[in-house]
Every structure is written in structure tokens, then in C-alpha cells.
Design an enzyme around this catalytic site. Structure first.
Site, short mmCIF file in Angstrom:
data_model
loop_
_atom_site.label_atom_id
_atom_site.label_comp_id
_atom_site.label_asym_id
_atom_site.label_seq_id
_atom_site.Cartn_x
_atom_site.Cartn_y
_atom_site.Cartn_z
N SER A 277 0.85 -1.20 0.00
CA SER A 277 0.00 0.00 0.00
C SER A 277 0.87 1.24 0.00
CB SER A 277 -0.89 0.01 1.24
OG SER A 277 -1.46 1.29 1.47
N LYS A 283 0.04 -3.35 5.02
CA LYS A 283 -0.93 -3.98 4.13
C LYS A 283 -0.26 -4.96 3.17
CE LYS A 283 -4.76 -3.26 3.42
NZ LYS A 283 -5.41 -2.14 2.70
N ASN A 285 -2.25 -6.47 0.18
CA ASN A 285 -3.52 -6.58 -0.52
C ASN A 285 -3.51 -7.78 -1.49
OD1 ASN A 285 -4.63 -4.16 0.60
ND2 ASN A 285 -3.22 -3.03 -0.73
N ARG A 316 -24.98 -6.57 -45.90
CA ARG A 316 -23.80 -6.03 -45.21
C ARG A 316 -24.29 -4.93 -44.27
NH1 ARG A 316 -19.37 -5.74 -48.42
NH2 ARG A 316 -18.27 -4.83 -46.64
#
Length: 446
Positions: A277, A283, A285, A316
């Protein structure tokens, strides 16, 4: 048109794709595929006696992507509505004058771009499927290793009853195997396109069907019974397969992200230096879970665009066909990134069996209430057993509440109560399901 660089380049592109998949999706790859289609067209027409062999050789000799500027072609595409027109103009100028009348002969822009996108999709599916193979192998390893590792199952966000981490991983495995099989089939069925201006191949005279067959064969692609200018089912099958892949990898990512929450802590993503982080030093994550989930959120919109663009008018389309190009490439890009990150996430996943058992025991046996009621039901009936166990569950201690209730003790001994509160005795067919999932994956080539 997409940028000339790989979709993985730039500040954000590397967060959603996989470099080896994206190498087959960028503008250089698409340009190469367009030129491969032009070379195959000339060769196929020569095979059928419609184009002089010398002219076909001269055209094919100039069909090398490094000779053309994808960025300039993209800018010039605005005047005609597609990049094939300026490419044909440059290719025509590059070949000797006697061969020029035969460049792009008998084809229309849609033939070349549809076929090129088919080639791009097929070529990108190679590394994409290899990443899926890696995810399948990793999920199988987890299912096998943790076949009997007990944990709590959660339904509607709440603890429910015992299960095994092996069964959870077997569910991931089965979803990934199914997604891989669908993508294999869809990629293998992506066809060449050759119909000429309105799908009649009139410019080739009676040799039209032969040219179309040889065109597909030279590219190593399936041929179709008739041109599919306005029949977009092959693209829909590919879009659906990619959408299914994103759903299968997204399921894994969502579960991993939830199990990795601090309060749960039953798994953690591996990888040194990943998950940091910018603000909080502590942290870690679950980055791969997050990025796969992000790809999963984008997928439905891309799939929906391809399905919305599938209804074409007359022979088309005016706009619907054009709407397919970038969403198709973006979908393959997202699918490639999701498959690669899912494989890495599962291969490095750190499983915490002790924490799983702690969470299973956190409610003091309440997750075994169903097991106790099942033991009691033959004696007092299902509804009465449910009510008796529910009353005991309201006590501060579930086990104590069960043992203190005369309506329960009249039919269950203390030993029988303790047996009912053993999670290993309430796993049903979990082990059998894991074994069957592993066998099915091996049979499917996993």
C-alpha cells in the site's frame, strides 16, 4: 483503431492483460493478420486458376507487416470507415505493375478484416489457453492436497455448515475446466470469411466456392457453407466463451479475496513484494484477486456489445459490424489477463488450515445444528427436531444447551451429541465430489 502498441503497454494496460496474449492482439498483430489474409486470397485465387501464379507470388511477397505503418493506416482508415481500404491501396502500390489488378481481387473489406480478426483470436487463444491450463493445474493441486481439510461453508454471507477446502477448490477447478473447454471449441470454430461484395463471390465466376475453400485451407481455418457477413454466430460463441472464462476466474478471485480478509485469514496470496500500500506499511492486498475481479466486472459490457451488434441488416451492415472490432479485442485482452492472474494467484496461494478450523469452531458448534437435528428427527419428527435444536442454539453454549434439554437427552446421549458436533462426520460426499472433479479434469486434458 486501437493504439499501435500492445494493449499491455501504458500506465494501465499492464494491469488488465497478459503480455503473451496481448502480443497477438495489438495493431502489429492485426496488421500481420490482414496481410496474411491478402496473401492467402491471392494464393487461393491462383490455386483456382483465377489469378496468374506470378501475380499471386508478387502480392504475397509484399504481405509483410514491417513494410507498412499501422499508425498511418489507422489515420487513413477514417476516410473509408475501415483500415482495409488504405492497406489495399498501399499493397497495390508496393507490387509490380503487372500484379496490381489482382490485389484484393474478388474480395471486400469485410472479408479481410473478419478473417484477420479470426486469425488474431485464434493466435491469442494459444497463450490464453496455456494460462488457463496453469490455473486448472493449480486448482487441481489445491483440491487434491486439501481434499479433507475442513472449513466452514458460507451461504448468504453467513457461516452455514462444514465443508472442505478441497471441495471449494474442486468447484473452482470444474468452472475453469468448463471455461477452457468452451474457449477451445469456440476458437477452433472461428472461420475464414470470403463472400465478395454481397456474398455471391460473383467476381470469381464459377470458381468462387473453390477459391473460398482454398482461402480457408491456406490460413488453416474452417470454411463455412456460405459467407457469414451478417450471420455473426461464430463471434457470439467466442464472446460467450470469453465471458464464461471471466466468470469462472472471477468466482475464484472473489472467494480468494473474501477468504483473505483480515477477520477471516484462511488464505493469502503469495508473491514477494506484491500487495503493498502507498499509505499503510502493514498492508498485503490480494492484488491478483482484485485485478481478476476488475476484469470480471468489465466482461459483461463487452459481451453485451458484441451481442447487441449481432443483428445486421440485409447483406452487409452499416455500423453493427464496425461496433464489434474493438470490443472483441478488448474482451480477449481482459480474458487473457484474468486467466494469467488466476493461474498465478492459485499457484502461489497460501492456505491456512488452522485458521479454517478456528473459524469453524468460532460459534461453538452451531454450524453443526443441522447434523444434530438430523440425528434427532427419526425419534421426534423433522419439525420437532428443528424446534428443539433451535431452542438449544439460543443458549450461551450450544453443547450445554443440547445436553440440558430433556427433550433432546431423551433420545441422544452425551456421546451421540458429541458425535453430531464433530465436523468430520458431517461432510457428506465432499471427498467423493473432489475425487470426481479431479478425474474429470484429467479426462479433459487438465
Amino acid at each position: 483503431m486501437r493504439p499501435s502498441s500492445s494493449p499491455s503497454d501504458g500506465l494501465l494496460g499492464g494491469l488488465s492483460g497478459a503480455p503473451d496474449v496481448d502480443a497477438e492482439l495489438g495493431d502489429p498483430a492485426l496488421l500481420r493478420a490482414m496481410l496474411d489474409a491478402e496473401a492467402a486470397l491471392a494464393r487461393a485465387a491462383a490455386d483456382a486458376g483465377v489469378v496468374p501464379p506470378a501475380a499471386a507470388d508478387a502480392i504475397a511477397a509484399q504481405c509483410h507487416a514491417e513494410r507498412y505503418d499501422a499508425v498511418a493506416l489507422g489515420r487513413a482508415a477514417d476516410a473509408a470507415g475501415n483500415p482495409v481500404v488504405p492497406l489495399v491501396r498501399e499493397l497495390t502500390a508496393a507490387v509490380p505493375e503487372p500484379a496490381r489488378p489482382w490485389v484484393h481481387a474478388g474480395a471486400t473489406s469485410q472479408d479481410v478484416l473478419d478473417t484477420a480478426l479470426t486469425l488474431v483470436a485464434v493466435r491469442a487463444s494459444g497463450p490464453l489457453l496455456r494460462h488457463l491450463d496453469g490455473a486448472v493445474d493449480a486448482a487441481a493441486h489445491l483440491a487434491d492436497t486439501h481434499r479433507d481439510t475442513v472449513m466452514v461453508a458460507r451461504t448468504l454471507g453467513q457461516q452455514a455448515a462444514p465443508t472442505t477446502f478441497g471441495l471449494k477448490a474442486a468447484g473452482w477447478l470444474t468452472g475453469l475446466v468448463d471455461a477452457r473447454d468452451r474457449l477451445r471449441r469456440a476458437a477452433a470454430a472461428q472461420p475464414a470469411q470470403l463472400g465478395g461484395a454481397v456474398g455471391t463471390l460473383a467476381a470469381f465466376g464459377p470458381a468462387g466456392p473453390q477459391v473460398a475453400e482454398r482461402f480457408a485451407a491456406r490460413l488453416g481455418l474452417p470454411a463455412t457453407a456460405l459467407p457469414w457477413h451478417t450471420r455473426r454466430q461464430p463471434r457470439l460463441d467466442l464472446a460467450a466463451a470469453c465471458g464464461g472464462l471471466l466468470a469462472a476466474t472471477g468466482k475464484v478471485a472473489l472467494d480468494v479475496g473474501l477468504l483473505a480478509q483480515t477477520e477471516i485469514g484462511e488464505v493469502a496470496e503469495g508473491g514477494t513484494g506484491r500487495g503493498g500500500s502507498s499509505a499503510m506499511p502493514h498492508k498485503r492486498n490480494p492484488v491478483d484477486s482484485i485485478l481478476v475481479t476488475a476484469a470480471t466486472r468489465r466482461g459483461p459490457g463487452l459481451v453485451a456489445t458484441l451481442f447487441a451488434a449481432a443483428v445486421h441488416e440485409h447483406e452487409r451492415a452499416a455500423g453493427a459490424w464496425h461496433a464489434e472490432w474493438e470490443p472483441l479485442l478488448d474482451l480477449l485482452h481482459s480474458a487473457g489477463g484474468a486467466a494469467a492472474r488466476c493461474a498465478r494467484m492459485l499457484a502461489g496461494l497460501r492456505v491456512q488450515p488452522e485458521r479454517m478450523r478456528e473459524n469453524l469452531d468460532a460459534t461453538g458448534g452451531l454450524v453443526l445444528a443441522e447434523a444434530v437435528a438430523a440425528r434427532l428427527a427419526p425419534a421426534v419428527g423433522r419439525d420437532a427436531a428443528h424446534d428443539l435444536v433451535a431452542r438449544a442454539a439460543a443458549a450461551p453454549s450450544f453443547r450445554a444447551g443440547l445436553l440440558a434439554d430433556p427433550g433432546i437427552r431423551a433420545h441422544l446421549s452425551e456421546a451421540a451429541v458429541d458425535e453430531a458436533l464433530d465436523p468430520h462426520r458431517w461432510l457428506g460426499s465432499a471427498g467423493w465430489f473432489v475425487d470426481r472433479a479431479l478425474a474429470a479434469a484429467r479426462e479433459a486434458g487438465g
